[in-house]
Design an enzyme around this catalytic site. Sequence first.
Site, mmCIF file in Angstrom:
data_model
loop_
_atom_site.group_PDB
_atom_site.id
_atom_site.type_symbol
_atom_site.label_atom_id
_atom_site.label_comp_id
_atom_site.label_asym_id
_atom_site.label_seq_id
_atom_site.Cartn_x
_atom_site.Cartn_y
_atom_site.Cartn_z
ATOM 1 N N ASN A 97 0.832 -1.207 0.000
ATOM 2 C CA ASN A 97 0.000 0.000 0.000
ATOM 3 C C ASN A 97 0.865 1.256 0.000
ATOM 4 O O ASN A 97 1.121 1.865 1.043
ATOM 5 C CB ASN A 97 -0.933 0.001 1.213
ATOM 6 N N ASP A 98 1.314 1.622 -1.174
ATOM 7 C CA ASP A 98 2.087 2.848 -1.365
ATOM 8 C C ASP A 98 1.117 3.937 -1.830
ATOM 9 O O ASP A 98 0.592 3.880 -2.939
ATOM 10 C CB ASP A 98 3.184 2.621 -2.405
#
Length: 453
Positions: free
Chosen positions: A387-388
């Site tokens: 989850n960037d």
Amino acid sequence: MAPPQVRHISKCTITPRRTLEETPPPKSCELTPWDLAILSVHYIQKGLLFFNPSSQKHPSNPIVHLLKQSLSQALAHFFPLAGRLKTHHSSPSSSHVFIDCNDAGAEFIHAAADVTVSDILDPIDVPQIVKSFFVFDGAVNYDGHSIPLLVVQVTELVDGIFIGCSFNQTVGDGTSFTHFFNMWSEITRRGGEENVCISAPPVTQRWFGDLVPSLVCLPFSEADDFIERFSAPPLRERIFHFTTESIALLKEKANKDCNSNNISSFQAICALVWRSVSRARKLPPDQTTNCRLAIGNRSRLQPSLSPHYFGNCIQTVTASTTGAQLLSHDLGWAAWLVHQSVAAHTDAIVRATLDAWVKAPTVYHLSRFDSWSVMMGSSPRFDMYGNDFGWGRPVAVRSGYANKFDGKVTSYQGREGGGSVDLEICLLPEFMNALELDDEFMDVVSNSVVFLP
């Protein structure tokens, strides 16, 4: 000195952002037996810790504005999260619960706390303030009739940010939660652009197998007949890290012990935890003990469901024995029990349990978990570190108050990847103290992770 507090700065409702060309979503979403069985379980509370993505602090941080904008776009794809639960009584003794897809919206809270990333990561036990990064402590999924099905709290820290989600589990399981988080971060990373197409759209049509959806209901007239308000006793919560190398050795030992090549890395970990916690509790020889695992059904069904199926598609499998048997045999013996419970969970078993539920509907209560067993929840396969949001990978995954009890173990992928695993173990203090002195367990555990921005 008083402990640090989380201060709420603002709160608003986020509704789905759709274009005029988009096909309106269905007006309702039916719930399957897997969804209904967890109406009395707490919301999922999990979130991500990041180093500070911006030098600008509240209350006008542009990151917060972008997160609101991208959340609105994500809800257009994951529209059940913007609805509310609704109950229709088809008879005085029958409740038909479903999601009213009314676009009432999710809640977004902007908060701040005078703590650092190190304040979260450095203590041996998970610090209490982490629970304040989430809302709805004690709320059960049935409460989604009157409260949002999704609440996001973005808490700005001194040198970081925490994005916490409280997610109603009737909408989806851990796979669905991670899928939503992955797509929301993808939209954010792309700048919240208009009319965004996501890489993995959810499949929102619920799967009922051979069941008739209209017959899937609860034999209760009032919520008090099946809803329980569970509160856990004071627990110690600690994150234990297992490196890729230590897991490989553990798996090798488990397979060698029982002359097998079939035991997986995670099954070996489960066996280790089960044995070690049982020793820490001084398990009586004749006492039955269980190792329970939350297990996904998507790939076990024939034909399989899409990995992007958005709903609940999990069950619990159980390995069972006595204290004397568990602790007199070696690691591989326990791992083989776990392996057998997983291998036996076939398409036929999955379908049979659905049929059985319709004939005798039940709602799971957290208080029913027996105090001599362990429950392995979540999965190291969930890509939480992917989850960037546009400012780099998370430095840690943490959870809130929800669904914790003595013997609950939550598994996460390790931040460095490569098959490493983090276990969040919840135990009564005296049992955790004993676990920390257990040679078999601590010889495998490594706490040498270095968290880098």
